[in-house]
Design a protein around this motif. Structure first.
Motif: not given
Length: 713
Positions: A403-409, A239-241, A298-300
């Motif tokens: 967000f609990n999603e990210s972009v790995a660069v 979930a989005k926190h 913790n994506n909060i």
């Protein structure tokens, strides 16, 4: 950003002896590993811009010139963040950009946790929360159909001087006001996140205020526990926190704890026992940096709902601050990397919001509705290679906050060289050992370093190493060639280029390419540029020198010596010469009139031309008029003579007769033609009389007339 480097920097005077050193000088630099490139030149000459290396003779496929590129991996359409993986190939001084798309899906789960200040000053806000909080929870369902809510409360650390530690005040801080208050507390977790909004209403109704002594509250202390106690709070991983903090006062900071004798730094861990924060009296308040790190980890996404008086104190906490009645969800991204690489990279983020507005240097958008997409243009630049010269990949993370999603660069650093299949970069050209053990082998090697017919080793501008010349590197420029006979500084320049860009500099002299000659190779051998359309060289009046016409006569001009305002503009130019020959009866004037006549003179029986009685014999009055004006013209300056002659005498073209007015009212014709070569008379005078003289004239030739022809020189 690093102030990198023009193309000129690649071939600067500083010695660059290896391919990695060359590439590290900037993205414009390339290394030529072609084996026979600039034979004998110092290894530094292999480092230059790709364009200059091509001009010097290096093949494009023999260059180490890694290009900057971006590789983006495909992303599933159900993702809120795209793309998920990006690979950047960078070299020192280079930069590259990619776009991150962030879109909150309408059915994406959302967890909202209320963290409420229940000190006495919050009594009115707590009453409002009972209605506004529930309404807010219902309105949040517009952002997500899978919505859950939780609740917790805080006041301050229950130690002096933050609270009154008198026994009667500890249990009821409001005893002086005959009001029953609850004891002060650092943080109490009341309601685990749940989809039952009715339960939230019940919990809020049960809340009672507390009290403390000073104005600041323990906001950050309670926030850290609500962030790190994932299992107790009930944060769902998918979930989005959202952490909604409600207070009317600023927060205590880390060093404030020393007022209470608390000197143990916060360890950043969860310390809940029975839903109560048990280490609040033993550990300092967390630092702002520590809290921000835990929020991101913790994506909060934290939101401060405060009144206007306290708004300023939360504007620099790396979170978002809003009044209680104006809460919205701004989108923001954060870029992180290992601290060991921070000094060698820079990152810039520009945002394009759903309304079309662009914010350069900003990483956030506000008032974003579910289903709308925010674009973040991320630029990553590399300033230098690692000190240990290891081409290891560097990992960056671009994550929308909350967000609990990210972009790995993954940044692939290009700091080394893979020169061809054999891996030979021809570095350090001045070094090496041929293994020659005796003097005879050394002398044989020296003979190989001498040009044919020369007794000087490497032209005196290099060293012989293993039978090959290694040229010296001078301050003025490069020395190269098999025998160090070439350079780029000792020959003449033309148009800013050595040897005009049409030759090589060999021991101070330009060795021109085919078709060119001259000191600086600036003269074409071909004379075609000097020929007119009819094929005549310089119009027959000059010589072709270095591709340009040099006229034989100073009065001639023009690119092809085709202009001569004073050459044929007046027949009277040769009147004095003709008059001299008339005076001697066309017999003895040939030798006595040399000073008067510049051209060679001869007499002929006939002159080809138009009949003298057609257009060149004027009426008697006009001839008389010309005669008298002629005396005036001889007394005038040259300019007046030229102007008046246009009025008096009809100007003749090629092979057209001219008129000479005598002193006895006779008019004699002559023609102006072309000479046939050197030694041929240029002024031809006819022996046969004409009919332009009046009968009875006393001049020796009057009555017979005179024709003469001027052959053009």
């Amino acid at each position: 950003r690093s102030p990198f480097m023009s193309e000129d920097h690649c071939a600067s005077s500083a010695l660059v002896s290896t391919c990695p050193e060359c590439l590290s000088r900037g993205p414009a630099c390339a290394w030529c590993y072609q084996e026979d490139f600039l034979d004998g030149a110092h290894a530094s000459q292999r480092c230059d811009s790709a364009a200059n290396l091509l001009r010097k003779g290096c093949s494009e496929n023999m260059m180490a010139n890694p290009q900057v590129r971006v590789e983006v991996n495909a992303t599933l359409s159900s993702s809120q963040v795209a793309p998920r993986d990006v690979s950047l190939h960078l070299r020192p001084g280079a930069e590259s950009s990619f776009v991150v798309e962030v879109q909150q899906l309408e059915r994406y789960p959302v967890d909202l946790y209320y963290l409420v200040d229940v000190s006495a000053s919050m009594q009115d806000n707590l009453d409002r929360l009972k209605s506004v909080g529930v309404a807010l929870s219902h309105s949040m369902r517009e952002y997500s159909s899978d919505f859950r809510v939780g609740f917790g409360s805080f006041v301050d650390k229950p130690v002096s001087p933050y609270i009154n530690v008198h026994p009667s005040k500890i249990q009821n801080p409001c005893s002086d006001y005959e009001v029953q208050c609850r004891p002060a507390h650092g943080f109490i977790h009341v309601l685990r996140v749940t989809e039952n909004v009715t339960e939230l209403t019940r919990v809020i109704d049960q809340q009672r205020i507390s009290g403390n002594m000073d104005t600041p509250e323990g906001t950050f202390d309670a926030m850290l526990q609500a962030v790190v106690c994932q299992k107790d709070i009930g944060w769902r991983p998918e979930a989005k926190h959202l952490l909604l903090v409600m207070t009317d006062q600023p927060s205590h900071l880390a060093l404030d704890s020393k007022l209470a004798g608390i000197v143990v730094p916060h360890d950043g861990k969860c310390h809940l026992e029975g839903n109560t924060y048990v280490q609040t009296a033993n550990m300092e308040h967390p630092t702002i940096g520590q809290l921000a790190e835990k929020l991101l980890e913790n994506n909060i996404y934290s939101i401060f709902a405060v009144d206007q008086l306290s708004h300023w104190s939360y504007t620099h906490t790396h979170t978002h601050t809003h009044t209680l009645t104006h809460i919205y969800l701004p989108f923001r991204v954060c870029v992180t990397m290992d601290s060991a690489h921070v000094q060698r990279f820079w990152v810039n983020v520009a945002t394009v919001c759903p309304d079309g507005s662009s914010r350069a240097g900003s990483s956030r958008c506000s008032n974003v509705q579910p289903g709308q997409t925010v674009f973040f243009n991320v630029t990553v630049g590399m300033t230098s290679c690692p000190a240990d010269d290891v081409d290891e990949d560097v990992l960056l993370t671009v994550q929308p906050v909350g967000f609990n999603e990210s972009v790995a660069v993954r940044v692939k650093q290009t700091c080394g060289c893979d020169c061809g299949l054999a891996g030979r970069c021809h570095d350090n050209g001045e070094s090496g050992s041929c293994g020659a053990a005796d003097e005879e082998a050394r002398l044989a090697g020296h003979r190989q370093c001498q040009a044919e017919g020369s007794g000087t080793v490497c032209s005196g501008r290099g060293s012989c190493v293993c039978g090959m010349c290694v040229c010296h590197h001078g301050n003025l420029g490069a020395v190269y060639g098999k025998f160090c006979e070439l350079d780029d500084f000792s020959c003449p320049y033309q148009d800013g280029l050595l040897c005009g860009g049409r030759g090589q500099c060999v021991l101070g002299e330009c060795r021109c390419q085919t078709g060119w000659t001259g000191e600086s190779c600036g003269c074409p051998i071909s004379a075609e540029t000097c020929r007119s359309n009819d094929g005549i060289l310089c119009s027959g009046h000059g010589r072709c020198v270095c591709g340009s016409c040099v006229c034989d006569e100073p009065q001639r001009s023009g690119r092809l010596c085709d202009k001569c305002p004073t050459c044929y503009s007046s027949c009277q130019t040769h009147w004095m010469c003709v008059n001299c020959h008339l005076s001697y009866g066309l017999g003895q004037g040939s030798s006595k009139c040399n000073r008067t006549c510049s051209p060679l003179v001869d007499y002929v029986d006939d002159i080809t031309g138009r009949p003298p009685d057609q257009s060149y014999i004027q009426d008697e009055n006009r001839h008389l008029f010309l005669f008298f004006l002629n005396f005036l013209l001889w007394l005038c300056v040259c300019v007046c003579v030229c102007v008046c002659s246009m009025l008096l005498v009809q100007v003749g073209g090629a092979d057209e007769p001219c008129l000479y007015p005598s002193t006895h009212r006779c008019h004699y014709r002559f023609q102006m033609g072309r000479s046939q070569g050197k030694g041929v008379p240029q002024l031809l005078i006819s022996r046969h009389p004409g009919d332009s003289c009046r009968t009875g004239s006393s001049h020796p030739l009057c009555g017979r007339g005179l024709l003469f022809n001027l052959q053009r020189g």
